[in-house]
Design an enzyme around this catalytic site. Structure first.
Site, short mmCIF file in Angstrom:
data_model
loop_
_atom_site.label_atom_id
_atom_site.label_comp_id
_atom_site.label_asym_id
_atom_site.label_seq_id
_atom_site.Cartn_x
_atom_site.Cartn_y
_atom_site.Cartn_z
N THR A 1 0.87 -1.07 0.01
CA THR A 1 0.10 -0.06 -0.09
C THR A 1 0.87 1.30 0.04
O THR A 1 2.15 1.00 0.56
CB THR A 1 -0.85 -0.03 1.20
OG1 THR A 1 0.04 0.14 2.43
CG2 THR A 1 -1.65 -1.36 1.18
N GLU B 1 -5.56 -3.54 -1.46
CA GLU B 1 -6.06 -4.69 -0.64
C GLU B 1 -7.16 -5.32 -1.53
O GLU B 1 -7.31 -6.23 -1.19
CB GLU B 1 -6.52 -4.46 0.60
CG GLU B 1 -5.49 -3.69 1.74
CD GLU B 1 -5.17 -2.36 1.62
OE1 GLU B 1 -5.37 -1.85 0.60
OE2 GLU B 1 -4.79 -2.04 2.82
N LYS C 1 -14.03 16.94 12.36
CA LYS C 1 -15.07 16.80 13.36
C LYS C 1 -15.30 18.18 13.94
O LYS C 1 -14.42 18.48 15.01
CB LYS C 1 -14.69 15.45 14.44
CG LYS C 1 -14.21 14.43 13.97
CD LYS C 1 -14.04 13.27 14.64
CE LYS C 1 -13.94 11.81 14.05
NZ LYS C 1 -12.53 11.58 13.66
P1 ADP Z 1 -3.46 4.06 0.18
O1 ADP Z 1 -4.21 3.47 0.98
O2 ADP Z 1 -1.95 4.01 0.59
O3 ADP Z 1 -3.77 5.40 -0.55
P2 ADP Z 1 -4.45 2.85 -2.28
O4 ADP Z 1 -3.79 3.38 -3.50
O5 ADP Z 1 -4.66 1.40 -2.11
O6 ADP Z 1 -3.25 3.28 -1.37
O7 ADP Z 1 -5.72 3.72 -1.85
C1 ADP Z 1 -7.00 3.14 -1.59
C2 ADP Z 1 -7.58 4.16 -1.28
O8 ADP Z 1 -7.96 5.19 -1.99
C3 ADP Z 1 -9.28 3.99 -0.78
O9 ADP Z 1 -8.94 3.30 0.56
C4 ADP Z 1 -9.85 5.16 -0.75
O10 ADP Z 1 -9.71 5.97 0.50
C5 ADP Z 1 -9.29 5.92 -1.95
N1 ADP Z 1 -9.89 5.78 -3.16
C6 ADP Z 1 -9.70 4.79 -4.30
N2 ADP Z 1 -10.94 4.98 -5.16
C7 ADP Z 1 -11.48 6.27 -4.67
C8 ADP Z 1 -12.89 7.01 -5.15
N3 ADP Z 1 -13.30 6.41 -6.38
N4 ADP Z 1 -13.23 7.60 -4.37
C9 ADP Z 1 -12.93 7.96 -3.16
N5 ADP Z 1 -11.89 7.47 -2.63
C10 ADP Z 1 -11.24 6.48 -3.50
#
Ligand code: ADP
Length: 531
Positions: A185, A330, A428
């Site tokens: 990640t 994930e 918040k």
């Molecule tokens: P990291 O968690 O390190 O940023 P990832 O690339 O796996 O790595 O990111 C996943 C996260 O990206 C998701 O948990 C979410 O918060 C965000 N995300 C992905 N797609 C979307 C979307 N269409 N809208 C909002 N958030 C998104």
């Protein structure tokens, strides 16, 4: 009663065989900045056999990790096929992380070999000595390799190595549950964690990407993965394209709008995936230069919330249909895709794909109804959703076998997910929650706003209040922006603190780096205007 069907293994090897056999005339094309390199899928499979043979010659004979430190290129795609199919594990390193993080990840994954793009040698060289487990470095393309020498690894030239290897490789019979590839990640929320995909999960995820409720890939498509192949396997687009017999166009290191516009006009991809910031850049470029984007039938977009204004502009001005998708490293990563006939549906994060189950958890892990009203943390599970992390005992991200996504929002009875924030970005304010994402999307609808990121900052009276960090292209004052927001969000949510910045800092995968913004604010580096 047992079925009469075999447990025929679902492997990347079989995706490769299908692409090379049935769609051998399709091609992978890599943009070089002034032209294109082309290779048919038939030739690609032969290259993969040579790479596997070369790796075997270097002692890769089991589940060693073969890392890539590459842009999206033909060589990267070759590794995508060769490494898992020979029974080793492909580890795509994120070149945009901090050097210490890359070294940490390479050691944690115990990488044995690294394949590096020539243009990235200067970036890898200072990190290489810290990659303790790495024995071999393979350089793809022409580079001065002298900076790699001090690390004391064996350095090889990709072409020489492959030219010396046989054209065929005896691909082993694999257990579909074996590790095929791994990805960490990006650590937006803490130390990077390793997710290990199996052959089976990759195969099933690829099939899902090809369904019409996802991207509907077919042999008529030409796919341009702008999203890096080190970012959650470029959203699964490369494997899915190979499975569908769609050709692939790789942008290499040329991710700037002028290059992408040229690739789209010349190579005429039908599907192109990238994060919203890239599409924002491309939209502005296309407006200025009247670019031809007409070949695109579908643009999957995600990684962070996709502003409605961006989707509408690309559709009405250029006829490009942007479809929002949600997922994480994930989840392989595709979990939801926002198809629908109304904007109400298309602005959601999307609808659960077959195979992925979702639910909401609230305070104290109590489950909440999927009624489109209750707000909680989204939890998911499924055949391509990880159930643990590599060499990590911390089970706190899992809840009775479900992955806690860290994303907060609503789930409706039809399986549409609407995220309102990341758990740690929610503001918040006086016992109420303000969604930073809703404010950002509303602000980015203003014609003079290029980018807007909203963070929570300490406030004596309310605990926390929003601070809007805005990049302008044109004239707009605080008064005008506040006025613009009221009516779009509840009055009490409208920020009274504003910072006009030159750029919003981005994470390694192009998301707003809100942690960096919060730190800048704490150090007094943002000039805050009250209004
Ligand atoms: P990291 O968690 O390190 O940023 P990832 O690339 O796996 O790595 O990111 C996943 C996260 O990206 C998701 O948990 C979410 O918060 C965000 N995300 C992905 N797609 C979307 C979307 N269409 N809208 C909002 N958030 C998104």
């Amino acid at each position: 009663m047992r079925s009469t069907m075999p447990d025929f293994p679902l492997t990347i090897t079989s995706i490769m065989r299908h692409a090379a056999g049935v769609f051998g005339d399709r091609e992978v094309v890599t943009y070089t900045g002034d032209g294109y390199r082309r290779l048919s899928y038939h030739q690609l499979a032969r290259e993969a056999a040579r790479l596997a043979g070369a790796l075997r010659g270097l002692g890769v004979d089991a589940d060693q990790r073969v890392a890539t430190f590459c842009w999206n290129t033909t060589e990267h795609l070759t590794a995508y096929l060769a490494v898992p199919s020979m029974g080793a594990v492909l580890h795509t390193l994120n070149i945009r992380l901090f050097p210490e993080q890359i070294a940490y990840i390479a050691c944690h994954a115990e990488d044995d070999v690294v394949i590096v793009d020539a243009s990235l040698v200067p970036l890898l060289a200072p990190i290489l000595p810290e990659m303790k487990t790495v024995r071999h470095v393979i350089v793809a393309g022409e580079a001065d390799t002298a900076p790699l020498a001090p690390a004391g690894k064996d350095v090889h030239d990709y072409r020489t190595l492959l030219d010396g290897a046989p054209d065929g490789f005896e691909w082993p019979e694999l257990d579909e549950r074996a590790a095929a590839s791994m990805c960490y990640t990006s650590g937006t929320t803490g130390n990077p964690k390793g997710v290990v995909y199996s052959h089976r999960s990759t195969y099933l995820h690829s099939m899902s990407v090809c369904t019409a409720n996802a991207m509907g890939l077919s042999a008529d498509d030409r796919v341009l993965p702008v999203v890096p192949m080190f970012h959650a396997n470029a959203w699964g687009l490369p494997y899915a394209a190979l499975m569908a017999g769609a050709s692939l166009t790789m942008p290499g290191r040329f991710l700037q709008a002028e290059h992408l516009a040229r690739i789209i006009a010349e190579e005429r991809p039908t599907v192109a995936g990238a994060v919203p910031t890239i599409w924002g850049d491309l939209l502005r470029h296309a407006r200025r230069h009247g670019s031809d984007l007409s070949s695109l039938r579908l643009v999957p977009c995600g990684g962070s919330a996709v502003p409605e204004s961006l989707m509408r502009a690309l559709e009405t001005e250029f006829g490009v249909r942007v479809v929002q998708a949600w997922g994480m490293t994930e989840t392989s990563p595709l979990a939801t895709v926002a198809h629908g006939d109304s904007w109400d549906l298309r602005v959601t994060q999307g609808r659960l794909l077959a195979g992925v189950e979702g639910r909401l958890a609230g305070i104290g892990d109590a489950l909440l109804p999927s009624d489109g009203v209750a707000v909680g943390e989204l939890e998911v599970r499924g055949p391509w959703v990880t159930a643990s992390y590599h060499r990590d005992e911390d089970g706190s991200r899992f809840h009775d076998g479900w992955l806690r996504t860290g994303d907060v929002g609503r789930l409706d009875p039809r399986g549409y997910v609407t995220l309102t924030d990341r758990a740690k970005d929610v503001i918040k304010s006086g016992g109420e929650w303000i969604s930073s994402v809703e404010l950002e999307n509303a602000l980015m609808g203003h014609p003079a706003v290029v980018e807007a990121a909203v963070i929570g900052v300490p406030d004596e009276r309310w605990g926390e209040r929003p601070l809007a960090c805005v990049v302008l292209d044109g004239d707009a004052g605080v008064g005008e922006l506040r006025e613009f927001l009221s009516g779009k969000v509840a009055r009490w949510q409208v920020p009274e603190r504003w910072a006009f910045v030159e750029a919003v800092p981005k994470t390694s995968v192009g998301k707003f780096a809100k942690r960096a913004l919060r730190e800048m604010h704490a150090r007094g580096e943002l000039t805050v205007v009250e209004g």
